[in-house]
Design an enzyme around this catalytic site. Sequence first.
Site, short mmCIF file in Angstrom:
data_model
loop_
_atom_site.label_atom_id
_atom_site.label_comp_id
_atom_site.label_asym_id
_atom_site.label_seq_id
_atom_site.Cartn_x
_atom_site.Cartn_y
_atom_site.Cartn_z
N ILE A 1 -1.27 -1.15 9.78
CA ILE A 1 -2.26 -0.89 10.83
C ILE A 1 -3.74 -0.99 10.18
O ILE A 1 -4.71 -0.86 10.84
CB ILE A 1 -2.18 0.24 11.84
CG1 ILE A 1 -2.00 1.40 11.10
CG2 ILE A 1 -0.87 -0.10 12.60
CD1 ILE A 1 -1.83 2.79 11.81
N GLY A 2 -3.77 -0.98 8.88
CA GLY A 2 -5.16 -0.58 8.06
C GLY A 2 -4.90 -0.76 7.00
O GLY A 2 -3.84 -0.73 5.93
N GLY B 1 -7.65 0.23 3.33
CA GLY B 1 -8.92 0.66 2.87
C GLY B 1 -8.84 0.66 1.27
O GLY B 1 -8.15 0.08 0.47
N THR B 2 -9.93 1.18 0.55
CA THR B 2 -10.11 1.34 -0.56
C THR B 2 -8.99 1.99 -1.41
O THR B 2 -8.51 1.53 -2.49
CB THR B 2 -11.53 2.03 -0.98
OG1 THR B 2 -12.53 1.43 -0.30
CG2 THR B 2 -11.79 1.98 -2.49
N GLY C 1 -5.90 2.69 -0.38
CA GLY C 1 -4.49 2.31 0.00
C GLY C 1 -4.38 1.67 1.21
O GLY C 1 -5.07 1.09 1.92
N LEU C 2 -3.01 1.77 1.81
CA LEU C 2 -2.63 1.17 3.24
C LEU C 2 -2.20 2.14 4.23
O LEU C 2 -1.84 3.48 3.81
CB LEU C 2 -1.44 0.19 2.85
CG LEU C 2 -1.65 -0.96 1.76
CD1 LEU C 2 -0.12 -1.63 1.61
CD2 LEU C 2 -2.81 -2.00 1.99
N VAL C 3 -2.33 1.66 5.49
CA VAL C 3 -2.01 2.53 6.51
C VAL C 3 -0.86 1.77 7.32
O VAL C 3 -1.26 0.64 7.85
CB VAL C 3 -2.99 3.25 7.32
CG1 VAL C 3 -2.67 3.98 8.70
CG2 VAL C 3 -4.22 3.54 6.40
N LYS D 1 -0.39 7.05 5.63
CA LYS D 1 -1.14 6.46 4.80
C LYS D 1 -0.49 6.56 3.51
O LYS D 1 -0.31 7.54 2.63
CB LYS D 1 -2.41 7.42 4.67
CG LYS D 1 -3.77 6.83 3.94
CD LYS D 1 -4.84 7.75 4.02
CE LYS D 1 -6.04 7.32 3.30
NZ LYS D 1 -7.46 8.13 3.63
N ASP E 1 -17.88 10.17 5.35
CA ASP E 1 -17.36 8.66 5.76
C ASP E 1 -17.27 8.57 7.10
O ASP E 1 -16.29 7.76 7.49
CB ASP E 1 -16.23 8.37 4.82
CG ASP E 1 -16.07 6.79 4.70
OD1 ASP E 1 -17.12 6.13 5.09
OD2 ASP E 1 -14.94 6.45 4.38
#
Length: 473
Positions: free
Chosen positions: A33-34, A36-37, A39-41, A56, A155
């Site tokens: 579902i996502g 980022g810098t 890792g993965l979600v 996460k 953030d």
Amino acid sequence: MGDGRGIAAASGGGGGANNRPAWLQQYDLVGKIGEGTYGLVFLAKTKLLKSCIAIKKFKQSKDGDGVSPTAIREIMLLREISHENVVKLVNVHINHADMSLYLAFDYAEHDLYEIIRHHREKLNHSINQYTVKSLLWQLLNGLNYLHSNWIIHRDLKPSNILVMGEGDEQGVVKIADFGLARIYQAPLKPLSENGVVVTIWYRAPELLLGGKHYTSAVDMWAVGCIFAELLTLKPLFQGVEVKGTPNPFQVDQLDKIFKVLGHPTPEKWPTLVNLPHWHNDQQHIQGHKYDNPCLHSYVHLPPKSPAYDLLSKMLEYDPRKRITAAQALEHEYFRIDPLPGRNALVPTQPVEKIVNYPARPVDTSTDFEGTTSIQPPQSVSSGNVVAGSVAASQVVPSRGVPRPIPLVGMQRVPPASMAAFNIASQGGIGALNPGGLPLQRGAAAQAHSQQLRRKDPGMGMQNTGYPQQKRRF
């Protein structure tokens, strides 16, 4: 954290089921579902209850010698904080074979990025006033809790502000992604040494101008940017970022801010002259003069309206004058109709249409190892869920009347339990276990927690709950 909830690899991904850790075999992967810098979600479901959970997965540290300091920081903070408007860390798991770390959270069906995009690209009309006000109030409520416990998020942006779907917490806002968060009382060294923080469109001017020290005011600037985006459905300061540099100075972003708010002056911001890039780069940042700032025209608000007054105080140049989260919660904007409610997705006015926001898209072609299968991406659709989990995006849910939020006491976390993790003691990280996660704290971290806290205007103010005047609940 030892309640047994966790994740599982998808069938056919990451090797045979018999090779997976026992905790991993209890869950089924839905998809990614996502990303980022850090890792993965992923979205996963418990095999027993079919309840949804967000996972996460952190990438290994750059040195390849264990869990990254970013993961440690996030775990240490989330284990010690608890608030309705802050994401809940359910469990922590570690794969000792490759030292990959998994954080399990309650799943939120929506986020502000997707809500804003849905209105901009699909509905082509603004978000109703009640929803904007309820989303903003809950965001400030969670942020007031964090700041009262001396935590800066660093953030804040729409994609990191989650909103719960069907269930007991429907429409409740959750502040998420604490990878850049840190404790800031009596800092041992300038926070600028932490590197560049905050996504550029939401980055405060003191950061862009190279300030060595900063406070929770950087979060409030980001909230102001988010508030404006909820009103207009587009980022307020959409600068072009120069990539690949550790230098926080971003001339195009500053120019976008100056165009809307006008140039800052030492008269209104006395410490401006002490900021490195204002002093050293005057030719670039003062080359264009904008003498007629017009924030109200960008956000389509009357200059004397309570909404505009609150927004302008969030976007105050001088961080010492910028409104705090505690002060913002008491602002007149939240005391006039429509009053904010706990369920931000259900308007209080019968004439207002209920928006059926789609669930966040899920990429079912990716497994926990980052490899792909032949399954195509799809939206999550599940009618067998629990509170706060995924709802079928194709079905118009039955929505109830908004319920009042319980009065939330702002209890401070004991200083000892909030001590910053000492990276120098990371050598003990290999001893982590999925149930306990015993993290070492070095002498420097212990000394850090013993220092007296600085006074910060508005910090520690007790939240008295939703405005009591003319309540509609």
